[in-house]
Design an enzyme around this catalytic site. Sequence first.
Site, PDB file in Angstrom:
ATOM      1  N   LYS A  13       0.696  -1.134  -0.314  1.00 19.01           N
ATOM      2  CA  LYS A  13       0.253  -0.149   0.351  1.00 19.01           C
ATOM      3  C   LYS A  13       0.181   1.684   0.181  1.00 19.01           C
ATOM      4  O   LYS A  13       0.291   2.151  -0.574  1.00 19.01           O
ATOM      5  CB  LYS A  13      -1.060   0.151   1.559  1.00 19.01           C
ATOM      6  CG  LYS A  13      -2.133  -0.551   1.816  1.00 19.01           C
ATOM      7  CD  LYS A  13      -2.546  -0.619   2.625  1.00 19.01           C
ATOM      8  CE  LYS A  13      -1.711  -0.399   3.895  1.00 19.01           C
ATOM      9  NZ  LYS A  13      -1.931  -2.291   4.408  1.00 19.01           N
ATOM     10  N   ARG A 127      11.269  -5.336   3.989  1.00 22.00           N
ATOM     11  CA  ARG A 127      11.524  -3.792   4.060  1.00 22.00           C
ATOM     12  C   ARG A 127      12.591  -3.879   5.707  1.00 22.00           C
ATOM     13  O   ARG A 127      13.073  -2.745   5.419  1.00 22.00           O
ATOM     14  CB  ARG A 127       9.623  -3.958   4.376  1.00 22.00           C
ATOM     15  CG  ARG A 127       9.209  -2.317   5.278  1.00 22.00           C
ATOM     16  CD  ARG A 127       7.950  -2.131   4.953  1.00 22.00           C
ATOM     17  NE  ARG A 127       7.557  -2.552   6.436  1.00 22.00           N
ATOM     18  CZ  ARG A 127       6.650  -2.016   5.869  1.00 22.00           C
ATOM     19  NH1 ARG A 127       5.732  -2.028   4.694  1.00 22.00           N
ATOM     20  NH2 ARG A 127       5.326  -2.989   7.154  1.00 22.00           N
ATOM     21  N   ARG A 139      11.355  -0.929  11.855  1.00 19.70           N
ATOM     22  CA  ARG A 139      10.098  -0.527  12.594  1.00 19.70           C
ATOM     23  C   ARG A 139       9.656  -1.413  13.867  1.00 19.70           C
ATOM     24  O   ARG A 139      10.228  -2.407  13.463  1.00 19.70           O
ATOM     25  CB  ARG A 139       9.085  -0.806  11.612  1.00 19.70           C
ATOM     26  CG  ARG A 139       8.185   0.352  10.476  1.00 19.70           C
ATOM     27  CD  ARG A 139       7.335   0.318   9.430  1.00 19.70           C
ATOM     28  NE  ARG A 139       6.246  -0.475  10.503  1.00 19.70           N
ATOM     29  CZ  ARG A 139       4.719  -0.378  10.172  1.00 19.70           C
ATOM     30  NH1 ARG A 139       4.581   0.110   8.661  1.00 19.70           N
ATOM     31  NH2 ARG A 139       3.585  -0.619   9.973  1.00 19.70           N
ATOM     32  N   ARG A 150      -0.479  -8.469  13.739  1.00 21.23           N
ATOM     33  CA  ARG A 150      -0.799  -7.481  13.177  1.00 21.23           C
ATOM     34  C   ARG A 150      -1.779  -8.095  11.927  1.00 21.23           C
ATOM     35  O   ARG A 150      -2.925  -7.709  11.357  1.00 21.23           O
ATOM     36  CB  ARG A 150      -0.073  -6.721  12.199  1.00 21.23           C
ATOM     37  CG  ARG A 150       0.870  -5.934  12.752  1.00 21.23           C
ATOM     38  CD  ARG A 150       2.505  -5.814  12.707  1.00 21.23           C
ATOM     39  NE  ARG A 150       1.866  -4.870  11.106  1.00 21.23           N
ATOM     40  CZ  ARG A 150       3.246  -4.568  10.463  1.00 21.23           C
ATOM     41  NH1 ARG A 150       4.497  -4.871  10.952  1.00 21.23           N
ATOM     42  NH2 ARG A 150       3.660  -3.962   9.163  1.00 21.23           N
TER      43      ARG A 150
HETATM   44  P1  AMP Z   1       0.418   1.046   9.334  1.00 22.80           P
HETATM   45  O1  AMP Z   1       2.182   1.802   9.173  1.00 22.80           O
HETATM   46  O2  AMP Z   1      -0.011   1.190   8.711  1.00 22.80           O
HETATM   47  O3  AMP Z   1       1.370  -0.650   9.228  1.00 22.80           O
HETATM   48  O4  AMP Z   1       0.386   0.776  11.039  1.00 22.80           O
HETATM   49  C1  AMP Z   1       1.465   0.312  11.800  1.00 22.80           C
HETATM   50  C2  AMP Z   1      -0.027   0.775  13.154  1.00 22.80           C
HETATM   51  O5  AMP Z   1       0.106   1.221  13.526  1.00 22.80           O
HETATM   52  C3  AMP Z   1      -0.389  -0.681  12.864  1.00 22.80           C
HETATM   53  O6  AMP Z   1      -0.092  -1.858  13.795  1.00 22.80           O
HETATM   54  C4  AMP Z   1      -1.921  -0.193  14.571  1.00 22.80           C
HETATM   55  O7  AMP Z   1      -0.713  -0.971  15.776  1.00 22.80           O
HETATM   56  C5  AMP Z   1      -1.313   1.557  13.536  1.00 22.80           C
HETATM   57  N1  AMP Z   1      -2.590   1.682  13.244  1.00 22.80           N
HETATM   58  C6  AMP Z   1      -2.255   1.940  11.732  1.00 22.80           C
HETATM   59  N2  AMP Z   1      -3.573   3.013  11.369  1.00 22.80           N
HETATM   60  C7  AMP Z   1      -4.709   2.060  12.223  1.00 22.80           C
HETATM   61  C8  AMP Z   1      -5.799   2.329  12.406  1.00 22.80           C
HETATM   62  N3  AMP Z   1      -6.524   2.571  11.232  1.00 22.80           N
HETATM   63  N4  AMP Z   1      -6.627   1.779  13.298  1.00 22.80           N
HETATM   64  C9  AMP Z   1      -5.781   1.485  14.420  1.00 22.80           C
HETATM   65  N5  AMP Z   1      -4.549   1.358  14.425  1.00 22.80           N
HETATM   66  C10 AMP Z   1      -3.858   1.930  13.292  1.00 22.80           C
END
Ligand code: AMP
Length: 193
Positions: A13, A127, A139, A150
């Site tokens: 994404k 990554r 990360r 996740r």
């Molecule tokens: P991402 O970078 O999109 O993989 O997000 C990293 C982490 O941020 C996720 O594993 C969640 O802990 C939190 N997070 C990001 N977006 C959301 C969302 N829309 N709802 C809840 N938690 C989120």
Amino acid sequence: MRLILLGPPGAGKGTQAERLVKKFGIPQLSTGDMLRAAVKAGTPTGAKAKSVMDAGGLVSDEIVVGIIADRVREADAKRGFILDGFPRTVAQAEALDALLARTDMGLDAIVELKVDEKALLGRIEKRARDMVAAGGTVRADDNPEAFKVRLDAYREQTAPVSAYYARKGTLKTVDGMMPIDDVTKSIDRLLGA
Ligand code: AMP
């Protein structure tokens, strides 16, 4: 152009969002990036979110909906935006619908990247390796333990979001297993770009 990119962690994404940013000149609104920035800046939101994020769980709907509600009102989002990583629960999707209706904004497309789950852990590990090679920091949630959480969160809470948009007839699906450039071309075709 206002669009949502859906898909599991490691689906690509972020990579596709970056390309769309360049093509359309609109910002990528990644709740993950915004939350990581809040953690780094030591804000109260960041303090609340950190342990949940590190473990791979989902931050509360209230927090992320609040972040997005503020962000879409900023000047650079006037011409449109790409939502990356939001909505992740049906409650967030409903809150987004209400927010967009209130502000008289519509969505142009909801694009889901479909990826074979078996490929995802390998992508996350790559990554992390690429990040180290580029001198960056990996990360905290790009490790096998957090990744499992996740993926479970995705299956249980985010997959129903695709079904929510499919029911509304607005979901478009792209094969995220193709080479990156082919995924980009498919998205372009869907968007008529
Ligand atoms: P991402 O970078 O999109 O993989 O997000 C990293 C982490 O941020 C996720 O594993 C969640 O802990 C939190 N997070 C990001 N977006 C959301 C969302 N829309 N709802 C809840 N938690 C989120």
